[in-house]
Design an enzyme around this catalytic site. Structure first.
Site, PDB file in Angstrom:
ATOM      1  N   LYS A  93       0.861  -1.181   0.000  1.00  0.00           N
ATOM      2  CA  LYS A  93       0.000   0.000   0.000  1.00  0.00           C
ATOM      3  C   LYS A  93       0.890   1.220   0.000  1.00  0.00           C
ATOM      4  CE  LYS A  93      -4.047   1.905   0.367  1.00  0.00           C
ATOM      5  NZ  LYS A  93      -3.677   2.612  -0.883  1.00  0.00           N
ATOM      6  N   LYS A 129       5.336   1.723  -3.116  1.00  0.00           N
ATOM      7  CA  LYS A 129       5.246   3.079  -3.669  1.00  0.00           C
ATOM      8  C   LYS A 129       5.499   2.990  -5.165  1.00  0.00           C
ATOM      9  CE  LYS A 129       4.662   7.415  -2.469  1.00  0.00           C
ATOM     10  NZ  LYS A 129       3.826   8.001  -1.403  1.00  0.00           N
ATOM     11  N   ASP A 169      -0.313  10.732  -4.623  1.00  0.00           N
ATOM     12  CA  ASP A 169       0.829  11.402  -3.973  1.00  0.00           C
ATOM     13  C   ASP A 169       1.045  12.673  -4.805  1.00  0.00           C
ATOM     14  OD1 ASP A 169       3.124  10.863  -1.870  1.00  0.00           O
ATOM     15  OD2 ASP A 169       4.175  11.587  -3.633  1.00  0.00           O
ATOM     16  N   ASN A 244      -2.432  18.938  -1.846  1.00  0.00           N
ATOM     17  CA  ASN A 244      -3.414  18.234  -1.025  1.00  0.00           C
ATOM     18  C   ASN A 244      -3.073  18.308   0.468  1.00  0.00           C
ATOM     19  OD1 ASN A 244      -3.867  15.322   0.341  1.00  0.00           O
ATOM     20  ND2 ASN A 244      -5.672  15.968  -0.791  1.00  0.00           N
TER      21      ASN A 244
HETATM   22  P1  NDP Z   1       0.497  17.700  -4.314  1.00  0.00           P
HETATM   23  O1  NDP Z   1       0.983  17.379  -5.667  1.00  0.00           O
HETATM   24  O2  NDP Z   1      -0.950  17.841  -4.067  1.00  0.00           O
HETATM   25  O3  NDP Z   1       1.210  19.031  -3.784  1.00  0.00           O
HETATM   26  C1  NDP Z   1       2.585  19.136  -3.695  1.00  0.00           C
HETATM   27  C2  NDP Z   1       2.929  20.556  -3.298  1.00  0.00           C
HETATM   28  O4  NDP Z   1       4.337  20.609  -3.043  1.00  0.00           O
HETATM   29  C3  NDP Z   1       2.669  21.573  -4.401  1.00  0.00           C
HETATM   30  O5  NDP Z   1       2.356  22.796  -3.811  1.00  0.00           O
HETATM   31  C4  NDP Z   1       4.010  21.620  -5.127  1.00  0.00           C
HETATM   32  O6  NDP Z   1       4.242  22.832  -5.807  1.00  0.00           O
HETATM   33  C5  NDP Z   1       4.975  21.482  -3.980  1.00  0.00           C
HETATM   34  N1  NDP Z   1       6.221  20.855  -4.465  1.00  0.00           N
HETATM   35  C6  NDP Z   1       6.353  19.671  -5.125  1.00  0.00           C
HETATM   36  N2  NDP Z   1       7.626  19.430  -5.442  1.00  0.00           N
HETATM   37  C7  NDP Z   1       8.315  20.473  -4.967  1.00  0.00           C
HETATM   38  C8  NDP Z   1       9.686  20.809  -4.990  1.00  0.00           C
HETATM   39  N3  NDP Z   1      10.604  20.030  -5.579  1.00  0.00           N
HETATM   40  N4  NDP Z   1      10.037  21.967  -4.366  1.00  0.00           N
HETATM   41  C9  NDP Z   1       9.102  22.747  -3.768  1.00  0.00           C
HETATM   42  N5  NDP Z   1       7.799  22.482  -3.735  1.00  0.00           N
HETATM   43  C10 NDP Z   1       7.416  21.378  -4.331  1.00  0.00           C
HETATM   44  O7  NDP Z   1       1.130  16.563  -3.353  1.00  0.00           O
HETATM   45  P2  NDP Z   1       0.683  16.136  -1.891  1.00  0.00           P
HETATM   46  O8  NDP Z   1       0.192  17.317  -1.141  1.00  0.00           O
HETATM   47  O9  NDP Z   1      -0.166  14.937  -2.024  1.00  0.00           O
HETATM   48  O10 NDP Z   1       2.069  15.626  -1.278  1.00  0.00           O
HETATM   49  C11 NDP Z   1       2.957  16.502  -0.560  1.00  0.00           C
HETATM   50  C12 NDP Z   1       3.905  15.668   0.301  1.00  0.00           C
HETATM   51  O11 NDP Z   1       3.130  14.885   1.238  1.00  0.00           O
HETATM   52  C13 NDP Z   1       4.768  14.655  -0.446  1.00  0.00           C
HETATM   53  O12 NDP Z   1       5.994  14.509   0.243  1.00  0.00           O
HETATM   54  C14 NDP Z   1       3.972  13.357  -0.308  1.00  0.00           C
HETATM   55  O13 NDP Z   1       4.795  12.217  -0.447  1.00  0.00           O
HETATM   56  C15 NDP Z   1       3.473  13.519   1.123  1.00  0.00           C
HETATM   57  N6  NDP Z   1       2.321  12.703   1.467  1.00  0.00           N
HETATM   58  C16 NDP Z   1       1.138  12.799   0.771  1.00  0.00           C
HETATM   59  C17 NDP Z   1       0.050  12.047   1.147  1.00  0.00           C
HETATM   60  C18 NDP Z   1      -1.279  12.201   0.495  1.00  0.00           C
HETATM   61  O14 NDP Z   1      -2.255  11.605   0.997  1.00  0.00           O
HETATM   62  N7  NDP Z   1      -1.412  12.969  -0.568  1.00  0.00           N
HETATM   63  C19 NDP Z   1       0.159  11.051   2.231  1.00  0.00           C
HETATM   64  C20 NDP Z   1       1.399  11.103   2.975  1.00  0.00           C
HETATM   65  C21 NDP Z   1       2.440  11.886   2.562  1.00  0.00           C
HETATM   66  P3  NDP Z   1       4.066  22.923  -7.415  1.00  0.00           P
HETATM   67  O15 NDP Z   1       2.600  23.064  -7.627  1.00  0.00           O
HETATM   68  O16 NDP Z   1       4.876  24.107  -7.778  1.00  0.00           O
HETATM   69  O17 NDP Z   1       4.634  21.650  -7.988  1.00  0.00           O
END
Ligand code: NDP
Length: 449
Positions: A93, A129, A169, A244
């Site tokens: 998962k 993953k 993700d 998210n």
């Molecule tokens: P989203 O794609 O919804 O959002 C990611 C956010 O982070 C965007 O604002 C994006 O900006 C920014 N971002 C991405 N890459 C970079 C980078 N290299 N430098 C700076 N900012 C960056 O992803 P999530 O919110 O789902 O995921 C965010 C984190 O949370 C990740 O680490 C993910 O693994 C972790 N996570 C997510 C879960 C989930 O349920 N969604 C569960 C557990 C952990 P931009 O729009 O400019 O790309």
């Protein structure tokens, strides 16, 4: 500079040798091995039968070609990954990430973290993953759909509700899960709702799944603050990202009476001292899919947009890095400590560098590692699987109540384990050991497989 027990040093050396160049994976393994010395001192049998070596080696790694046709009629080729890391506690998962930075090392670090995170939830899920180096930014709806369909055409042969259950993700939200599920259903001729989570409500999704990671991380920080007699009320908070996790972290902090004054995307950050207008962020990021700089343009004079720079220079009481790995460095941590931060909760996976974690812990800042603090997303995914298996659909309130209870339990388990192993308040150690012990007990029961 690591503090690895000498019995574990050869294991680490072998991981580094066999997985050359996979720096994020090395970082994740080192952090866990640093904690395990205390376990094998107390329970040496966990080092028997190469259990820890087996834990560091994925059960299966799948890499595949994803060809698709763009709007200009050109053939594009991306690379797809699925790392099925450990199935001791249940089907693999873990989410799918679509981002140009994706490579095998990043997927392995995320899959490795996922094993312990999933174990901490207490639910029957293993760790995995996947993802692709596909960049959804700037792509049309049609291009995203054709990419998702091609990706699933290969991935479907490795999935199943008892085998492997992906979710979203970075770069994979409700829209992408819809296209992926549609293609799975079409190819297999099975309405197997439990094969993907993060689905839309009308086709088997769970209420509160969208909110779960951000809400859960906020619950976790709230529990940490409570151990010191503190809460969110009136506290200034900074949340990086605007995806998210960030959006629903901001929402829950506001419900708890905190004031989120800054958030970001990969181009820059905004500061709004009166408190971020969440409806505006949602409109910009979730509906229009624009840059966060639009916020300052629309909101007017009392907000600032800073291109580049570090969001961690903004003084706050609580920091919740919720964008991506290694986004908060030792230098950033020193700035936060100097500005009086009292708690840091990782919404993202491994957003703080090892240096940053040391700074926080050295300064007595409450620090919640991602594998504990952001486990609410995968926990609610497991609740989605439960609802799919029983052909049931729970109310938002019931699902959120379960989420809150799971997060309290994860917090208390980490705190108690840290205490038991002589490091009170060290949530990193507590999370690593508590997660490891569950997985190790199951692996031991199965013998050498
Ligand atoms: P989203 O794609 O919804 O959002 C990611 C956010 O982070 C965007 O604002 C994006 O900006 C920014 N971002 C991405 N890459 C970079 C980078 N290299 N430098 C700076 N900012 C960056 O992803 P999530 O919110 O789902 O995921 C965010 C984190 O949370 C990740 O680490 C993910 O693994 C972790 N996570 C997510 C879960 C989930 O349920 N969604 C569960 C557990 C952990 P931009 O729009 O400019 O790309």
């Amino acid at each position: 500079m690591t503090k690895i027990d000498e019995k574990l040093e050869p294991i680490l050396a072998e991981v580094l040798r066999r997985n050359a160049g996979e720096t994020e994976f090395h970082q994740a393994v080192i952090e866990v091995l640093e904690s395990l010395g205390r376990v094998i001192a107390k329970k040496p049998y966990y080092a028997d039968h190469a259990l820890i070596e087996r834990l560091c080696e994925p059960e299966r790694q799948i890499i595949f070609r994803v060809p698709w046709v763009d709007d200009q009629g050109q053939v594009q080729i991306n690379r797809g990954f699925r790392v099925q890391f450990n199935s001791a506690l249940g089907p693999y998962k873990g989410g799918l990430r679509f981002h140009p930075s994706v490579n095998l090392g990043i997927i392995k670090f995320l899959g490795f973290e996922q094993i312990f995170k999933n174990a901490l939830t207490g639910l029957p899920i293993g760790g995995g993953k996947g993802g692709s180096d596909f960049n959804p930014r700037g792509r049309s709806e049609g291009e995203v759909m054709r990419f998702c369909q091609s990706f699933m055409t290969e991935l479907q042969r490795h999935l199943g509700e008892y085998t492997d259950v992906p979710a979203g993700d970075i770069g994979v939200g409700g829209r992408e899960i819809g296209y992926l599920f549609g293609q799975f259903k079409r190819l297999t001729n099975r309405y197997e709702a439990g094969v993907l989570t993060g689905k839309g409500l009308v086709y088997g999704g769970s209420r509160a799944r969208t909110e779960a990671t951000g809400f859960g991380a906020t619950y976790f920080v709230s529990s940490m603050l409570a151990t010191k007699g503190m809460d969110f009320d009136g506290r200034k908070c900074v949340v990086s990202g605007s995806g998210n996790v960030a959006i629903y972290t901001i929402e829950k902090i506001r419900q708890f009476g905190g004031i989120v004054i800054a958030c970001s995307d990969s181009n820059g950050y905004i500061v709004d001292e009166s408190g971020i207008d969440l409806d505006l962020v949602k409109e910009i990021k979730e509906i229009r899919r624009e840059r966060i700089s639009q916020y300052a343009r629309r909101k007017g004079n009392d907000t600032h947009y800073i291109e580049g720079g570090s969001i961690w220079d903004v003084p706050c009481d609580v920091a919740m890095p919720s964008a991506t790995q290694n986004e908060l460095t030792g230098k950033d941590a020193r700035a936060l400590v100097k500005n009086g931060v009292v708690a840091v909760g990782e919404g993202a996976n491994m957003p703080c560098t090892p240096d940053a974690v040391r700074e926080f812990q050295g300064a007595g800042v409450l620090f919640g590692p991602g594998k504990a603090a952001n486990a609410g997303g995968v926990a609610t995914s497991a609740l989605e699987m439960q609802q799919n298996a029983s052909r049931d659909s729970w109310s938002f309130e019931k699902t959120e109540e379960r989420l809150a209870a799971i997060m309290r339990n994860i917090h208390d388990t980490c705190a108690e384990t840290a205490e038991e192993y002589g490091a009170p308040g060290d949530y990193v150690l507590g999370a690593n050991i508590a997660g490891f012990e569950r997985v190790a007990a199951a692996m031991t029961a199965f013998g050498v497989i």
